[in-house]
Write an enzyme that holds these catalytic residues in place. Structure first.
Site, PDB file in Angstrom:
ATOM      1  N   THR A   1       0.324  -0.096  -4.253  1.00 24.78           N
ATOM      2  CA  THR A   1      -1.087   0.026  -4.810  1.00 24.78           C
ATOM      3  C   THR A   1      -1.659   0.980  -4.119  1.00 24.78           C
ATOM      4  O   THR A   1      -2.779   1.218  -4.577  1.00 24.78           O
ATOM      5  CB  THR A   1      -1.465  -1.354  -4.034  1.00 24.78           C
ATOM      6  OG1 THR A   1      -1.288  -1.416  -2.625  1.00 24.78           O
ATOM      7  CG2 THR A   1      -1.007  -2.772  -4.725  1.00 24.78           C
ATOM      8  N   GLU A   2      -1.354   1.801  -3.109  1.00 25.58           N
ATOM      9  CA  GLU A   2      -1.878   2.947  -2.484  1.00 25.58           C
ATOM     10  C   GLU A   2      -1.076   3.918  -1.999  1.00 25.58           C
ATOM     11  O   GLU A   2      -1.134   4.550  -1.077  1.00 25.58           O
ATOM     12  CB  GLU A   2      -2.947   2.445  -1.408  1.00 25.58           C
ATOM     13  CG  GLU A   2      -3.778   1.411  -1.792  1.00 25.58           C
ATOM     14  CD  GLU A   2      -4.704   0.830  -0.607  1.00 25.58           C
ATOM     15  OE1 GLU A   2      -4.593   1.414   0.485  1.00 25.58           O
ATOM     16  OE2 GLU A   2      -5.221  -0.386  -0.699  1.00 25.58           O
ATOM     17  N   LEU A   3      -0.202   4.324  -2.749  1.00 24.83           N
ATOM     18  CA  LEU A   3       0.790   5.341  -2.407  1.00 24.83           C
ATOM     19  C   LEU A   3       0.274   6.726  -2.058  1.00 24.83           C
ATOM     20  O   LEU A   3      -0.085   7.256  -3.164  1.00 24.83           O
ATOM     21  CB  LEU A   3       2.104   5.330  -3.587  1.00 24.83           C
ATOM     22  CG  LEU A   3       3.274   6.031  -2.896  1.00 24.83           C
ATOM     23  CD1 LEU A   3       4.532   5.199  -3.874  1.00 24.83           C
ATOM     24  CD2 LEU A   3       3.441   7.344  -3.209  1.00 24.83           C
TER      25      LEU A   3
ATOM     26  N   GLU B   1       0.728  -1.242  -0.022  1.00 26.81           N
ATOM     27  CA  GLU B   1      -0.003  -0.055  -0.040  1.00 26.81           C
ATOM     28  C   GLU B   1       0.937   1.342  -0.156  1.00 26.81           C
ATOM     29  O   GLU B   1       0.518   2.287  -0.665  1.00 26.81           O
ATOM     30  CB  GLU B   1      -1.001  -0.035   1.160  1.00 26.81           C
ATOM     31  CG  GLU B   1      -1.967  -1.148   1.064  1.00 26.81           C
ATOM     32  CD  GLU B   1      -2.996  -1.086   2.301  1.00 26.81           C
ATOM     33  OE1 GLU B   1      -3.041  -0.276   3.028  1.00 26.81           O
ATOM     34  OE2 GLU B   1      -3.725  -2.076   2.484  1.00 26.81           O
TER      35      GLU B   1
END
Length: 579
Positions: free
Chosen positions: A443-445, A414
């Site tokens: 995936t979620e920086l 993430e």
């Protein structure tokens, strides 16, 4: 007869790096003998313990001695009463230097968490962690950026004081900021780009010098995207800003269970359907996020009160509903989100819940990659629940389920950064995870709001993109009309770039997104360029002729075999004119 130009695009693999390379190697196996120390130990004295205990001292109340097995020498810390009772070596840190650490650890126990600590006058810096075993050696890989210039001490600790700690093949290698950045550039040149020779010849095969060639990138091959939300459906400015930059999307909430079945038995996929249709229209691929979320706080309101039997039926209905609805229309499925940290479903339906869910999602949509997805593996080394070794342990648990043999499980990181990023730890952690052979995506920086937010945002993006094993990056930067972004906003209410948006555009330019190169062929009819993987329009113009612009679409793609340094793509293009 009108002459023909032959446009010959020759694609070369990346050139070898000239600088001293960073060592991306890591092992996730427990080995009978440790590897040789990376960088010959760097600044560590006596890294293989071949000179007795020279350079090594007892730390805390431990006792230390040299051990030997099958000709391999190591140091043993025993008689431990406190977690920090161990073995240490004094080192000298220089402020701003990046240090990459590796060591091989063994314990007289099973599945024991051992951490590497660097002690300075400012405090204790956790530099890495490993789950160590008895009778074999496990590799710890990590690092830190020094925030002070002073003598320091490297030691190893474990909360399990009943075990002896064995240590061997230790390395601590410093790099300057310039050296660290050069590693990124060298890695990008090898992993993301190719040397391209555009060769123009006539019908007889003779090279044509002084021909104008322009190269324009149409699509970047490396997947780079962001979270989106339903606001994009009716906001043209949002749509234009997003689609002109990104090729991947994740729905922030709209595909989650609490969104599609807020009331039990009343499913509503209208918003998710519309968002998926929007993505398809703009050639944007979508990550399926998520089938389940193991955090008890993020369940549909009616779920926690269900009995185990009722929950089992609801879970099966949810899985079949969402996965079959979007079968083949997403590129990944985050199967059970954040199950390194939480265990809502396991606590109610048994320890194998995640493993079974992965198996069932794969059977329902067998062509789409299934992913673990969790936070703090890269961004917070203090969270030992999410340490790379814990991630690999969870991966193995799921793969060990009888129906999951041979199943490829992706690694979703993430990357919600809160403080200044520890880039050596981040790089080393990806190295370790890459040893699994699983695909790795960021995936979620994002980065928490703080004075240096944009600077840190750029640093972690550069580090992620430059790592050869990272296959894609998704930002957690969905736009909100009230300006309440999750943690970092890229644009304001009028879709003018904020500092975060400027970082995105700056890096996209560097990564070739807006490539527009031009030049003139040399006496051999050749124009050379270094291009990122992607789709390009190549236009050839002979200034000696009229109506002479010819454009051909060309793909610059990676080669599976780097030993084959050329791939030739020949295109025959008719040009009007006299021979």
């Amino acid at each position: 007869m009108s002459p023909l130009f032959l446009l010959c695009v020759i694609l070369f693999a990346g050139l070898e790096a000239k600088a001293i390379p960073y060592d991306y190697s890591a092992s996730i196996e427990c080995l009978a003998q440790p590897w040789k120390p990376q960088y010959n130990g760097g600044i560590i004295q006596n890294p293989e313990l071949n000179n007795g205990l020279q350079g090594w001292t007892a730390f805390g109340g431990a006792k230390i001695e040299q051990g030997e097995s099958s000709g391999n020498k190591y140091v043993v810390a025993h008689s431990r009463k406190q977690p920090y009772d161990s073995v240490s070596q004094k080192i000298n840190l220089q402020m701003g230097m990046h240090y990459t650490l590796s060591a091989w650890i063994q314990v007289t126990g099973s599945n024991v968490l051992v951490t590497a600590i660097v002690k300075t006058s400012k405090g204790f810096n956790l530099a890495g962690a490993i789950l160590a075993e008895s009778n074999c050696w496990s590799m710890l890989k990590g690092g830190l950026t020094a925030d002070t210039s002073e003598p320091a001490e490297l030691y190893f600790e474990s909360n399990n004081t009943s075990v002896d700690i064995w240590i061997d093949s230790v390395s601590l290698q410093p790099f300057t900021e310039e050296e660290w950045s050069s590693h990124q550039v060298e890695s990008i040149d090898r992993a993301r780009k190719r040397k391209v020779l555009v060769k123009v010849v006539n019908r007889q095969g003779n090279p044509l010098p002084s021909v104008n060639v322009s190269i324009v990138q149409k699509r970047l091959r490396f997947p780079f995207g962001s979270a989106i939300n339903q606001n994009i459906l009716n906001n043209k400015a949002y749509q234009n800003w997003f689609t002109s930059r990104f090729t991947v999307a994740t729905f922030a909430n709209e595909m989650k269970w609490y969104s599609t079945e807020n009331v039990q038995g009343k499913e509503n996929y209208a918003v998710a359907d519309a968002m998926l249709q929007f993505a398809k229209q703009h050639n944007i691929v979508v990550r399926g996020h998520n089938v389940f979320w193991d955090d008890p706080k993020y369940q549909p309101g009616w779920v926690p009160s269900l009995s185990p039997n009722q929950l089992s039926l609801a879970v099966q209905k949810r899985l079949q509903s969402v996965v079959k609805r979007y079968k083949g229309q997403v590129i990944h499925w985050d199967v059970n989100n954040e199950n390194l940290h939480f265990s809502f479903f396991e606590s109610k339906l048994g320890a194998n819940f995640s493993a079974k869910a992965f198996s069932q999602v794969h059977r329902a949509d067998p062509t789409v990659a299934v992913f673990l997805n969790d936070y703090n593996t890269l961004e917070d080394n203090r969270d030992t629940k999410a340490a790379p070794a814990q991630y690999v342990r969870q991966l193995r648990r799921i793969r060990s389920y009888p129906f999951n043999k041979g199943l490829t499980i992706g690694i979703g990181l993430e990357s919600h950064f809160t403080n200044a990023p520890n880039l050596p730890y981040m790089r080393a952690s990806i190295d370790y995870l890459a040893a699994t052979g699983s695909p790795i995506w960021i995936t979620e920086l994002d980065v928490a709001n703080q004075p240096n937010q944009a600077q840190y945002f750029e640093q972690v993006l550069r580090e992620a993109h430059s790592h050869p094993k990272v296959q894609g990056i998704v930002l957690w930067t969905a736009w909100s009309p009230n300006g309440q972004c999750y943690r970092i906003c890229l644009v304001d209410q009028n879709f003018k770039n904020l500092p975060g948006g400027d970082v995105v555009d700056k890096l996209l330019r560097e990564w070739g997104r807006y490539t527009q190169e031009s030049g003139i062929t040399n006496q051999n009819g050749i124009l050379e360029a270094s291009l990122f993987y992607g789709d390009y329009d190549v236009t050839v113009t002979d200034p000696s002729m009229k109506n002479n612009n010819v454009t051909q679409h060309v793909q610059v793609l990676p080669t599976d075999d780097q030993s084959k340094n050329t791939t030739t793509h020949v295109i025959q293009i008719p040009i009007q004119g006299s021979s």
